[in-house]
Design a protein around this motif. Structure first.
Motif, PDB file in Angstrom:
ATOM      1  N   LEU A   1     -14.848 -41.127  -9.791  1.00  0.00           N
ATOM      2  CA  LEU A   1     -15.825 -40.412  -8.969  1.00  0.00           C
ATOM      3  C   LEU A   1     -17.204 -40.430  -9.621  1.00  0.00           C
ATOM      4  N   SER A   2     -18.207 -40.809  -8.836  1.00  0.00           N
ATOM      5  CA  SER A   2     -19.586 -40.830  -9.310  1.00  0.00           C
ATOM      6  C   SER A   2     -20.499 -40.465  -8.144  1.00  0.00           C
ATOM      7  N   ASN A   3     -21.250 -39.375  -8.290  1.00  0.00           N
ATOM      8  CA  ASN A   3     -22.140 -38.914  -7.217  1.00  0.00           C
ATOM      9  C   ASN A   3     -21.393 -38.753  -5.891  1.00  0.00           C
ATOM     10  N   ASP A   4     -20.230 -38.114  -5.964  1.00  0.00           N
ATOM     11  CA  ASP A   4     -19.419 -37.785  -4.786  1.00  0.00           C
ATOM     12  C   ASP A   4     -18.840 -38.999  -4.072  1.00  0.00           C
ATOM     13  N   GLN A   5     -18.871 -40.150  -4.728  1.00  0.00           N
ATOM     14  CA  GLN A   5     -18.247 -41.345  -4.158  1.00  0.00           C
ATOM     15  C   GLN A   5     -17.446 -42.051  -5.242  1.00  0.00           C
ATOM     16  N   TYR A   6     -16.430 -42.804  -4.818  1.00  0.00           N
ATOM     17  CA  TYR A   6     -15.659 -43.569  -5.795  1.00  0.00           C
ATOM     18  C   TYR A   6     -16.325 -44.900  -6.086  1.00  0.00           C
ATOM     19  N   GLU A   7     -16.360 -45.196  -7.376  1.00  0.00           N
ATOM     20  CA  GLU A   7     -16.814 -46.512  -7.820  1.00  0.00           C
ATOM     21  C   GLU A   7     -15.604 -47.234  -8.403  1.00  0.00           C
ATOM     22  N   PRO A   8     -15.381 -48.495  -8.010  1.00  0.00           N
ATOM     23  CA  PRO A   8     -14.307 -49.259  -8.661  1.00  0.00           C
ATOM     24  C   PRO A   8     -14.730 -49.551 -10.101  1.00  0.00           C
ATOM     25  N   ILE A   9     -13.903 -49.146 -11.048  1.00  0.00           N
ATOM     26  CA  ILE A   9     -14.311 -49.325 -12.453  1.00  0.00           C
ATOM     27  C   ILE A   9     -13.450 -50.335 -13.194  1.00  0.00           C
ATOM     28  N   ASN A  10     -12.255 -50.647 -12.643  1.00  0.00           N
ATOM     29  CA  ASN A  10     -11.441 -51.664 -13.306  1.00  0.00           C
ATOM     30  C   ASN A  10     -10.303 -52.100 -12.385  1.00  0.00           C
ATOM     31  N   VAL A  11      -9.799 -53.278 -12.677  1.00  0.00           N
ATOM     32  CA  VAL A  11      -8.593 -53.787 -12.033  1.00  0.00           C
ATOM     33  C   VAL A  11      -7.689 -54.267 -13.154  1.00  0.00           C
ATOM     34  N   PHE A  12      -6.498 -53.689 -13.247  1.00  0.00           N
ATOM     35  CA  PHE A  12      -5.570 -54.016 -14.328  1.00  0.00           C
ATOM     36  C   PHE A  12      -4.411 -54.838 -13.784  1.00  0.00           C
ATOM     37  N   GLN A  13      -4.003 -55.832 -14.574  1.00  0.00           N
ATOM     38  CA  GLN A  13      -2.829 -56.612 -14.213  1.00  0.00           C
ATOM     39  C   GLN A  13      -2.165 -57.142 -15.474  1.00  0.00           C
ATOM     40  N   LYS A  14      -0.921 -57.501 -15.319  1.00  0.00           N
ATOM     41  CA  LYS A  14      -0.126 -58.118 -16.384  1.00  0.00           C
ATOM     42  C   LYS A  14      -0.181 -57.297 -17.673  1.00  0.00           C
ATOM     43  N   GLU A  15      -0.615 -57.915 -18.784  1.00  0.00           N
ATOM     44  CA  GLU A  15      -0.546 -57.263 -20.099  1.00  0.00           C
ATOM     45  C   GLU A  15      -1.799 -56.462 -20.466  1.00  0.00           C
ATOM     46  N   GLU A  16      -2.743 -56.340 -19.529  1.00  0.00           N
ATOM     47  CA  GLU A  16      -3.938 -55.554 -19.842  1.00  0.00           C
ATOM     48  C   GLU A  16      -3.572 -54.087 -20.035  1.00  0.00           C
ATOM     49  N   GLN A  17      -4.047 -53.513 -21.124  1.00  0.00           N
ATOM     50  CA  GLN A  17      -3.749 -52.110 -21.410  1.00  0.00           C
ATOM     51  C   GLN A  17      -4.515 -51.210 -20.443  1.00  0.00           C
ATOM     52  N   ILE A  18      -3.789 -50.395 -19.711  1.00  0.00           N
ATOM     53  CA  ILE A  18      -4.422 -49.482 -18.761  1.00  0.00           C
ATOM     54  C   ILE A  18      -4.942 -48.269 -19.506  1.00  0.00           C
ATOM     55  N   THR A  19      -6.212 -47.984 -19.313  1.00  0.00           N
ATOM     56  CA  THR A  19      -6.839 -46.811 -19.908  1.00  0.00           C
ATOM     57  C   THR A  19      -7.553 -46.040 -18.811  1.00  0.00           C
ATOM     58  N   SER A  20      -7.952 -44.820 -19.133  1.00  0.00           N
ATOM     59  CA  SER A  20      -8.632 -43.981 -18.145  1.00  0.00           C
ATOM     60  C   SER A  20      -9.800 -43.259 -18.801  1.00  0.00           C
ATOM     61  N   PRO A  21     -10.950 -43.222 -18.111  1.00  0.00           N
ATOM     62  CA  PRO A  21     -12.096 -42.483 -18.666  1.00  0.00           C
ATOM     63  C   PRO A  21     -11.881 -40.974 -18.634  1.00  0.00           C
ATOM     64  N   ASN A  22     -10.945 -40.517 -17.819  1.00  0.00           N
ATOM     65  CA  ASN A  22     -10.721 -39.084 -17.657  1.00  0.00           C
ATOM     66  C   ASN A  22      -9.432 -38.581 -18.298  1.00  0.00           C
ATOM     67  N   ILE A  23      -8.485 -39.498 -18.501  1.00  0.00           N
ATOM     68  CA  ILE A  23      -7.165 -39.104 -19.002  1.00  0.00           C
ATOM     69  C   ILE A  23      -6.858 -39.964 -20.235  1.00  0.00           C
ATOM     70  N   PRO A  24      -7.264 -39.511 -21.418  1.00  0.00           N
ATOM     71  CA  PRO A  24      -7.185 -40.359 -22.613  1.00  0.00           C
ATOM     72  C   PRO A  24      -5.775 -40.713 -23.056  1.00  0.00           C
ATOM     73  N   CYS A  25      -4.775 -39.977 -22.603  1.00  0.00           N
ATOM     74  CA  CYS A  25      -3.398 -40.259 -23.037  1.00  0.00           C
ATOM     75  C   CYS A  25      -2.772 -41.444 -22.306  1.00  0.00           C
ATOM     76  N   ILE A  26      -3.393 -41.927 -21.237  1.00  0.00           N
ATOM     77  CA  ILE A  26      -2.836 -43.053 -20.470  1.00  0.00           C
ATOM     78  C   ILE A  26      -2.732 -44.284 -21.360  1.00  0.00           C
ATOM     79  N   SER A  27      -1.547 -44.913 -21.367  1.00  0.00           N
ATOM     80  CA  SER A  27      -1.366 -46.092 -22.205  1.00  0.00           C
ATOM     81  C   SER A  27      -0.114 -46.865 -21.766  1.00  0.00           C
ATOM     82  N   PHE A  28      -0.294 -47.828 -20.866  1.00  0.00           N
ATOM     83  CA  PHE A  28       0.795 -48.706 -20.462  1.00  0.00           C
ATOM     84  C   PHE A  28       0.175 -49.930 -19.807  1.00  0.00           C
ATOM     85  N   THR A  29       1.001 -50.887 -19.422  1.00  0.00           N
ATOM     86  CA  THR A  29       0.519 -52.089 -18.739  1.00  0.00           C
ATOM     87  C   THR A  29       1.271 -52.244 -17.418  1.00  0.00           C
TER      88      THR A  29
END
Length: 200
Positions: A160-188
């Protein structure tokens, strides 16, 4: 709204579905075996039960998120009512609520905006998840929204940015999924997709 009820005291959904300006109380009285969402006061019939693959993806995501986030977050899976307003009730596939915000949980469901919602696409929900819910979840201030594309094994991440969603990433395969808001996220996505059997 007419006052006719069935033998159980519930209002038949076919009476309600023709009307607008419905509230959570109207929605909560429906018990006809179908699943609905309440979108701006209007009932929306949800598709039949999710496919087995869809359910396994949901379970695997819940398990992977819980592996690193369970001590900080409550993780709920559908069907669970997310009551964003009296006229807006949604049922995301997965919902995360920080344990410091447990005051938004009740036996009715989540009353307010979760920290993260996740929708797993199916052909019947494509437009609803990628257009309608993108706008609704942003309007109600949910900080982060994920859309999972099961066939491609892709996770689209919106913040969420200025009351609208901005696409910030696209994850696939072995890319480590992270989150700007939820630091504990960690999987692929491989962690998820390698557990999905090939089904007809």
């Amino acid at each position: 709204m007419n006052g006719r009820k069935d033998s159980t005291g519930k209002k038949p959904a076919h009476d309600l579905i023709k009307e607008s300006n419905l509230t959570y109380d109207d929605y909560a009285t429906i018990d006809d075996g179908n699943r609905y969402e309440l979108a701006d006061g209007q009932l929306e019939l949800m598709s039949p039960a999710p496919s087995v693959s869809h359910q396994i993806i949901s379970f695997e995501m819940q398990k992977n998120i819980a592996g690193s986030c369970e001590s900080d977050y409550i993780i709920l899976s559908a069907p669970v009512d997310v009551i964003l307003a009296d006229s807006e009730v949604r049922q995301p596939d997965l919902v995360l609520i920080h344990r410091k915000r447990m005051d938004i949980l009740s036996n009715r469901g989540v009353v307010g905006s979760p920290d993260l919602v996740v929708e797993i696409l199916s052909p019947s929900t494509l437009k609803r998840d990628k257009i309608d819910k993108l706008k609704v979840y942003a309007r109600f201030g949910i900080p982060e929204y994920w859309i999972i594309e099961p066939k491609a094994g892709i996770l689209e991440q919106y913040s969420l940015s200025n009351d609208q969603y901005e696409p910030i990433n696209v994850f696939q395969k072995e890319e480590q999924i992270t989150s700007p808001n939820i630091p504990c996220i960690s999987f692929t996505m491989t962690d998820i997709m390698e557990r999905i059997p090939k089904l007809e």
